[in-house]
Design an enzyme around this catalytic site. Sequence first.
Site, PDB file in Angstrom:
ATOM      1  N   GLU A   1      32.590  73.938 -80.306  1.00  0.00           N
ATOM      2  CA  GLU A   1      32.926  73.445 -79.122  1.00  0.00           C
ATOM      3  C   GLU A   1      32.994  74.513 -78.293  1.00  0.00           C
ATOM      4  O   GLU A   1      34.515  74.499 -77.582  1.00  0.00           O
ATOM      5  CB  GLU A   1      34.359  72.391 -79.217  1.00  0.00           C
TER       6      GLU A   1
ATOM      7  N   GLU B   1      27.801  65.035 -86.214  1.00  0.00           N
ATOM      8  CA  GLU B   1      29.110  64.047 -86.213  1.00  0.00           C
ATOM      9  C   GLU B   1      28.946  62.295 -85.615  1.00  0.00           C
ATOM     10  O   GLU B   1      29.472  62.201 -84.950  1.00  0.00           O
ATOM     11  CB  GLU B   1      30.298  65.000 -85.456  1.00  0.00           C
TER      12      GLU B   1
HETATM   13  C1  XIL Z   1      38.692  65.446 -86.527  1.00  0.00           C
HETATM   14  C2  XIL Z   1      38.545  64.982 -88.021  1.00  0.00           C
HETATM   15  O1  XIL Z   1      38.073  64.154 -88.252  1.00  0.00           O
HETATM   16  C3  XIL Z   1      40.700  64.235 -87.705  1.00  0.00           C
HETATM   17  O2  XIL Z   1      40.651  64.155 -88.549  1.00  0.00           O
HETATM   18  C4  XIL Z   1      41.227  65.523 -86.779  1.00  0.00           C
HETATM   19  O3  XIL Z   1      42.727  64.874 -86.828  1.00  0.00           O
HETATM   20  C5  XIL Z   1      40.836  66.126 -85.976  1.00  0.00           C
HETATM   21  O4  XIL Z   1      39.251  66.913 -86.130  1.00  0.00           O
HETATM   22  N1  XIL Z   1      34.781  66.923 -83.122  1.00  0.00           N
HETATM   23  C6  XIL Z   1      34.729  68.248 -84.829  1.00  0.00           C
HETATM   24  C7  XIL Z   1      35.794  67.689 -85.771  1.00  0.00           C
HETATM   25  O5  XIL Z   1      34.383  68.833 -84.380  1.00  0.00           O
HETATM   26  O6  XIL Z   1      35.866  68.421 -85.838  1.00  0.00           O
HETATM   27  C8  XIL Z   1      36.815  66.173 -85.059  1.00  0.00           C
HETATM   28  O7  XIL Z   1      37.734  65.769 -86.348  1.00  0.00           O
HETATM   29  C9  XIL Z   1      36.442  64.933 -84.424  1.00  0.00           C
HETATM   30  C10 XIL Z   1      35.803  65.922 -83.057  1.00  0.00           C
END
Ligand code: XIL
Length: 338
Positions: free
Chosen positions: A148, A256
């Site tokens: 990000e 994701e």
């Molecule tokens: C999220 C997790 O799923 C949660 O459990 C945590 O509280 C916050 O992070 N983009 C990403 C991930 O790259 O690392 C994030 O994961 C979700 C959004």
Amino acid sequence: MKKIIIAITLIASIFALSSCGKDTIAKRATKKDLKIGTAFASDVYDPEGQERIKEFSNIIVAENIMKWANLRPNAKFWNWSDIDNALKFAEENNIDVKWHTLFWHQQNSNFLYNMKTKEDAEKMMDEHITTVMQRYKGRIKVYDVVNEMFEENGSFRENIWYKLMGEEYLAHALTVARAQDPDAKLYLNEFNNECVGHPKADAMYNFVKKLKEEGVPIDGVGMQLHLATDLPFEPDKIRANIRRYAELGIDISFSEIDVRIPASKFNDPAEIEMQKYIYTTLLDIALTEPNVKSYIVWGMYDRTSWVPATFPNYGNACIYDVNYNKKEVYEEIFNKLK
Ligand code: XIL
């Protein structure tokens, strides 16, 4: 003779019933040379969770335990054991492991905010990359090096690394990572970067093109794909984006995936159809665009998904429901991989 036949039949049926003989999404994807899988949490340590992971995944990624706050809560203590145990399970079952993530603006450790200068940041960055990648050299095959890095308007996000090192932190991290493990695939991961024409997607493409031209080592771009059934889904723009990356020699990870439904419409057949359509269309794209290397969901279960806590009034985004039952979309993914 009869006894031998009975014995063979018995052995064959036991084999067919056990997970090793079963036809699974993981096995089908492997035959098609696609990495498919899920983010894991505590399910990776529990027998039922492990069975579900094995059925679905030939690659897994840590939902949280590889992030700074979990891995390295203070400067001297590294929490390796959770990662080592997950890796052991994966290796015993021929499942690849992806590292998520070396650098990000969230879930950082407090001590990082003591850094004052460019030199402090470089030293910290190098130490982190070197420590992780030397430990897991040859075992972790894919890394999200930075997560990000852009704002929605396409400017660089001013995270802790950017503030101290400037835009150069990205090339620096990639270069140091390549030197540590030349065989590991290095990715930059982002959300809302999948559609050609979106300011963030275009900024990322232009930046990756520039990195390639400058000879900075980079193998792939992750598209997170946290999607919703009531927001535009534009597969043509996704394909067009993937293809321009293919021309650069850049791989893509669907990194994701989840597809949330508005809470007021959980039982609406049209929304459920839309969810299936989005999951399966993404799979179609992954199977037909040769530079798409992986299709990874951000958790398999509605029960434990990060979605409801993050997107108020949304949920049911995963391929298993809140009671750990497979949804139809699971079967559709299985069928599409035939
Ligand atoms: C999220 C997790 O799923 C949660 O459990 C945590 O509280 C916050 O992070 N983009 C990403 C991930 O790259 O690392 C994030 O994961 C979700 C959004």
